[in-house]
Write a protein that holds these residues in place. Structure first.
Motif, PDB file in Angstrom:
ATOM      1  N   ASP A  26      23.853  30.540  30.346  1.00  0.00           N
ATOM      2  CA  ASP A  26      23.417  29.755  28.804  1.00  0.00           C
ATOM      3  C   ASP A  26      24.300  28.980  28.235  1.00  0.00           C
ATOM      4  OD1 ASP A  26      20.772  30.787  29.098  1.00  0.00           O
ATOM      5  OD2 ASP A  26      21.039  31.622  26.369  1.00  0.00           O
ATOM      6  N   ILE A  27      25.689  28.825  28.878  1.00  0.00           N
ATOM      7  CA  ILE A  27      26.868  27.916  27.844  1.00  0.00           C
ATOM      8  C   ILE A  27      25.958  26.848  28.858  1.00  0.00           C
ATOM      9  CG2 ILE A  27      28.872  26.912  28.489  1.00  0.00           C
ATOM     10  CD1 ILE A  27      29.768  30.559  28.999  1.00  0.00           C
ATOM     11  N   PRO A  28      26.066  25.683  30.267  1.00  0.00           N
ATOM     12  CA  PRO A  28      25.544  25.046  30.162  1.00  0.00           C
ATOM     13  C   PRO A  28      24.205  24.422  29.265  1.00  0.00           C
ATOM     14  CG  PRO A  28      26.099  25.741  32.437  1.00  0.00           C
ATOM     15  CD  PRO A  28      26.169  26.915  31.034  1.00  0.00           C
ATOM     16  N   PHE A  29      23.490  24.833  29.190  1.00  0.00           N
ATOM     17  CA  PHE A  29      22.005  25.000  28.806  1.00  0.00           C
ATOM     18  C   PHE A  29      22.298  24.218  27.441  1.00  0.00           C
ATOM     19  CE2 PHE A  29      18.812  25.644  26.121  1.00  0.00           C
ATOM     20  CZ  PHE A  29      17.308  25.069  27.267  1.00  0.00           C
ATOM     21  N   PHE A  30      23.020  25.059  25.983  1.00  0.00           N
ATOM     22  CA  PHE A  30      23.810  24.980  24.859  1.00  0.00           C
ATOM     23  C   PHE A  30      24.511  23.634  24.844  1.00  0.00           C
ATOM     24  CE2 PHE A  30      20.401  28.517  25.039  1.00  0.00           C
ATOM     25  CZ  PHE A  30      20.598  28.073  23.687  1.00  0.00           C
ATOM     26  N   PHE A  31      25.795  23.829  25.401  1.00  0.00           N
ATOM     27  CA  PHE A  31      27.307  23.645  25.098  1.00  0.00           C
ATOM     28  C   PHE A  31      27.616  21.398  26.085  1.00  0.00           C
ATOM     29  CE2 PHE A  31      27.111  27.300  23.106  1.00  0.00           C
ATOM     30  CZ  PHE A  31      27.889  26.515  21.767  1.00  0.00           C
ATOM     31  N   GLU A  32      27.967  20.921  25.551  1.00  0.00           N
ATOM     32  CA  GLU A  32      28.769  19.812  26.141  1.00  0.00           C
ATOM     33  C   GLU A  32      30.148  20.411  26.482  1.00  0.00           C
ATOM     34  OE1 GLU A  32      27.266  17.205  27.198  1.00  0.00           O
ATOM     35  OE2 GLU A  32      25.660  17.155  26.503  1.00  0.00           O
ATOM     36  N   THR A  33      29.729  21.070  27.929  1.00  0.00           N
ATOM     37  CA  THR A  33      31.478  21.494  28.381  1.00  0.00           C
ATOM     38  C   THR A  33      31.411  20.519  29.704  1.00  0.00           C
ATOM     39  OG1 THR A  33      31.321  23.681  28.832  1.00  0.00           O
ATOM     40  CG2 THR A  33      29.734  23.409  29.467  1.00  0.00           C
ATOM     41  N   ASP A  34      33.173  21.031  29.901  1.00  0.00           N
ATOM     42  CA  ASP A  34      33.750  20.681  30.963  1.00  0.00           C
ATOM     43  C   ASP A  34      33.228  21.390  31.940  1.00  0.00           C
ATOM     44  OD1 ASP A  34      34.346  18.118  29.625  1.00  0.00           O
ATOM     45  OD2 ASP A  34      35.852  19.432  28.960  1.00  0.00           O
ATOM     46  N   ALA A  35      32.968  22.941  31.786  1.00  0.00           N
ATOM     47  CA  ALA A  35      33.696  23.722  32.789  1.00  0.00           C
ATOM     48  C   ALA A  35      32.344  24.461  33.233  1.00  0.00           C
ATOM     49  CB  ALA A  35      33.712  25.256  32.609  1.00  0.00           C
ATOM     50  N   ASN A  36      31.917  24.635  34.441  1.00  0.00           N
ATOM     51  CA  ASN A  36      30.514  24.538  35.133  1.00  0.00           C
ATOM     52  C   ASN A  36      30.628  26.500  35.548  1.00  0.00           C
ATOM     53  OD1 ASN A  36      27.144  25.533  35.793  1.00  0.00           O
ATOM     54  ND2 ASN A  36      28.546  24.128  38.175  1.00  0.00           N
ATOM     55  N   PRO A  37      30.026  27.504  34.584  1.00  0.00           N
ATOM     56  CA  PRO A  37      30.552  28.901  35.006  1.00  0.00           C
ATOM     57  C   PRO A  37      29.575  28.733  36.692  1.00  0.00           C
ATOM     58  CG  PRO A  37      28.997  28.666  33.308  1.00  0.00           C
ATOM     59  CD  PRO A  37      29.390  27.428  33.690  1.00  0.00           C
ATOM     60  N   ILE A  38      30.226  29.845  37.476  1.00  0.00           N
ATOM     61  CA  ILE A  38      29.349  29.872  39.231  1.00  0.00           C
ATOM     62  C   ILE A  38      29.718  31.814  39.053  1.00  0.00           C
ATOM     63  CG2 ILE A  38      29.371  30.070  41.496  1.00  0.00           C
ATOM     64  CD1 ILE A  38      30.800  26.670  40.686  1.00  0.00           C
ATOM     65  N   LEU A  39      28.353  32.306  38.685  1.00  0.00           N
ATOM     66  CA  LEU A  39      27.836  33.644  39.151  1.00  0.00           C
ATOM     67  C   LEU A  39      28.874  34.000  40.188  1.00  0.00           C
ATOM     68  CD1 LEU A  39      25.185  34.722  36.257  1.00  0.00           C
ATOM     69  CD2 LEU A  39      27.535  34.176  36.394  1.00  0.00           C
ATOM     70  N   GLN A  40      29.771  34.107  40.846  1.00  0.00           N
ATOM     71  CA  GLN A  40      29.782  34.717  42.373  1.00  0.00           C
ATOM     72  C   GLN A  40      29.880  35.466  42.582  1.00  0.00           C
ATOM     73  OE1 GLN A  40      30.133  31.299  43.789  1.00  0.00           O
ATOM     74  NE2 GLN A  40      31.849  31.561  46.241  1.00  0.00           N
ATOM     75  N   ALA A  41      30.011  36.237  41.982  1.00  0.00           N
ATOM     76  CA  ALA A  41      30.101  38.081  42.444  1.00  0.00           C
ATOM     77  C   ALA A  41      30.079  39.084  41.301  1.00  0.00           C
ATOM     78  CB  ALA A  41      31.569  38.626  43.852  1.00  0.00           C
ATOM     79  N   ILE A  42      29.176  39.991  41.065  1.00  0.00           N
ATOM     80  CA  ILE A  42      29.459  40.973  40.380  1.00  0.00           C
ATOM     81  C   ILE A  42      30.238  42.373  40.993  1.00  0.00           C
ATOM     82  CG2 ILE A  42      26.752  41.482  41.443  1.00  0.00           C
ATOM     83  CD1 ILE A  42      26.869  42.214  37.996  1.00  0.00           C
ATOM     84  N   CYS A  43      30.984  42.957  40.722  1.00  0.00           N
ATOM     85  CA  CYS A  43      31.321  44.422  41.293  1.00  0.00           C
ATOM     86  C   CYS A  43      30.520  45.878  40.413  1.00  0.00           C
ATOM     87  CB  CYS A  43      32.806  44.451  40.917  1.00  0.00           C
ATOM     88  SG  CYS A  43      33.696  45.688  42.002  1.00  0.00           S
ATOM     89  N   GLY A  44      30.649  46.728  41.327  1.00  0.00           N
ATOM     90  CA  GLY A  44      30.044  47.695  40.398  1.00  0.00           C
ATOM     91  C   GLY A  44      30.402  48.986  41.733  1.00  0.00           C
TER      92      GLY A  44
END
Length: 394
Positions: A26-44
Motif C-alpha cells: 500500500d505504500i506506493p498507493f498512498f504516498f509520494e515515495t522514492d522507493a518502490n517496494p518489490i515483494l521478492q521472497a518470503i521465508c518460512g
C-alpha cells in the motif's frame, strides 16, 4: 527521477507477516515515495504454508531457510517477523551480508544480543529499524508535536497501561509467547515494550525503574498459534509457563518526570487497550489505541467554566501522514501504522538516511526491559545506567 526498486525478503508469514506485507503493497498507493517496494521472497519453515503465503501476499518466490534468503543477490532488505529468539542471528547475518534490516520488537532476547545486533548494523553501514509501530499513529505523532511545541509545558507524569485478555482461560495453550526460551518475557516484552518506547519517544529516556511481575496460570496444555492471537491445543500434555502474565512498573525519567506502566494479558474485556495519559504544567494529553484517531487535550489556561479535555479528531490534512489519505473525519486503522513506519524505513534505504526507531532505540529499550526484569526479581529499585554498566562488565 524514477522510483528506486527495493527488493524485500520477509522472514515469517503469520500475524506480523501479513501486517508488513500489506504495508509494502500500500505504500506506493498512498504516498509520494522514492522507493518502490518489490515483494521478492518470503521465508518460512513449512513449505506448504509459506508457498500459500507467498501466493496470498503477492511475493514472487519463497524459501524455507532464511540463510538461503540472505545469500540471494536479488534481495536488498531482510524484514524479520519471527519469534524473538531468532532476531539476533538473522539480523546479524543479514547485516554482514550487506542487507538493510528491520525487525519486529523487542529487538532481542537480552542486552548482550542487542549489543551484537547494533554493532553489526553499525559496522556494515546498513539501514536498520525496529518495528515499534505505535510511534506512527498520527495522533501520537501529533502529541509529539504538541509536546515539542511546549503546549503542555514541563511534563510531570506519564502513565500507561496496555491491557489484553486473550490468554485468561486456563485452557488456552502453551504457545511460544509463554515460553521464556523463545520470547524472553511475557507481557513485559510483548506489551510493555510498546508503552516504554512510546514513553521514550514522547517524554525522553528512563533513568530508574522499580517493578513487580506475576504469572497467574503456571501450567497450560501444549499447543500452537493458528493466526492472530488464536491458538489450538495439541496433544494431551501440559507444560510450565515461564514468563510473566502481568507487570507493573514505577519509573523516573531523566527529565525528572514520573512514569507508571501496567501491562497484562489478564484484563477481562480488554482486547487491545493500549493507552496513556501525560500531565504537564500547562495541560494534559490522553490517547487510547481502541479509538486511535482521537487525541484528548486539556489546556490549563482555558477560560474558567470551559476547562476540560477536548477531543481532537486527528484526520485533518494538517495532521501527520493524514494528507495522504481520505477527507477529514474519515478514519484510518491499525494497519496504517505499519504503512507509515515502513514508508520511513524505505525512504531511509533509498536516501541512505537512518530513520528511527532504529537498533540504537531498540537497544535502549532492551536495557530498560532487562532492568525491569531484574528489579522484579530482586525487589530493588534500579538505575538504568548503572544496571547497563553492570551488564557490560558481566
Amino acid at each position: 527521477m524514477g522510483k528506486k526498486g527495493v527488493r524485500i525478503g520477509l522472514v515469517g508469514y503469520q500475524f506480523m507477516g501479513k501486517a508488513h506485507s500489506h504495508a509494502y503493497r500500500d505504500i506506493p498507493f498512498f504516498f509520494e515515495t522514492d522507493a518502490n517496494p518489490i515483494l521478492q521472497a518470503i521465508c518460512g519453515r513449512n513449505e506448504d504454508a509459506v508457498s500459500q503465503a507467498a501466493d496470498q501476499m503477492g511475493f514472487a518466490s519463497y524459501e524455507t531457510d532464511w540463510r538461503v534468503l540472505i545469500e540471494r543477490d536479488d534481495i536488498d532488505v531482510i524484514d524479520i517477523v519471527t519469534p524473538n529468539n531468532t532476531h539476533a542471528e538473522i539480523a546479524i547475518a543479514a547485516a554482514n551480508a550487506g542487507k538493510h534490516v528491520i525487525t519486529e520488537k523487542p529487538l532481542a532476547m537480552t542486552v548482550e544480543e542487542g549489543e551484537r545486533m547494533h554493532e553489526a548494523v553499525s559496522r556494515n553501514g546498513v539501514i536498520h529499524m525496529v518495528c515499534h509501530n505505535y510511534r506512527f499513529v498520527p495522533a501520537i505523532q501529533y502529541a509529539k508535536k504538541l509536546i515539542d511545541d511546549g503546549r503542555i509545558g514541563k511534563i510531570y507524569h506519564f502513565r500507561a497501561n496496555y491491557l489484553q485478555d486473550f490468554i485468561m482461560s486456563p485452557d488456552f495453550p502453551l504457545i511460544w509467547r509463554l515460553n521464556k526460551d523463545v520470547c524472553g518475557s511475557g507481557a513485559l516484552g510483548d506489551l510493555a515494550a510498546h508503552s516504554l518506547d512510546v514513553a521514550r519517544f514522547l517524554v525522553g529516556e528512563i533513568a530508574e525503574v522499580s517493578a513487580t511481575t506475576e504469572t497467574f496460570i503456571k501450567e497450560r496444555p501444549t499447543g500452537a498459534m493458528t493466526g492472530g492471537l488464536s491458538a489450538k491445543v495439541e496433544g494431551g500434555e501440559k507444560g510450565q509457563v515461564t514468563v510473566d502474565d502481568a507487570v507493573a512498573i514505577i519509573a523516573k525519567f531523566e527529565s525528572g518526570s514520573m512514569g507508571t506502566f501496567e501491562a497484562t494479558r489478564f484484563a477481562g474485556g480488554n482486547r487491545n487497550r493500549n493507552q496513556f495519559e501525560i500531565n504537564g504544567e500547562k495541560g494534559s494529553l490522553r490517547w487510547n489505541m481502541e479509538d486511535m484517531n482521537k487525541l484528548e487535550l486539556y489546556v490549563a489556561d482555558d477560560e474558567v467554566g470551559m476547562q476540560g479535555f477536548r477531543t481532537i479528531d486527528v484526520t485533518e490534512e494538517s495532521h501527520p501522514y493524514m494528507d495522504s489519505y481520505w477527507a477529514a473525519g474519515h478514519m484510518i486503522g491499525y494497519e496504517h501504522t505499519f504503512i507509515h513506519l515502513l514508508h520511513e524505513f524505505l525512504q531511509g534505504v533509498v536516501h541512505g538516511k537512518q530513520p528511527t526507531p532504529n537498533f540504537s532505540d531498540g537497544l535502549k529499550n532492551q536495557v530498560v526491559l532487562a532492568a525491569i526484569e531484574e528489579s522484579a526479581r530482586s525487589g530493588r529499585r534500579l538505575s538504568v545506567a548503572e544496571f547497563r554498566d553492570t551488564v557490560k562488565k558481566a
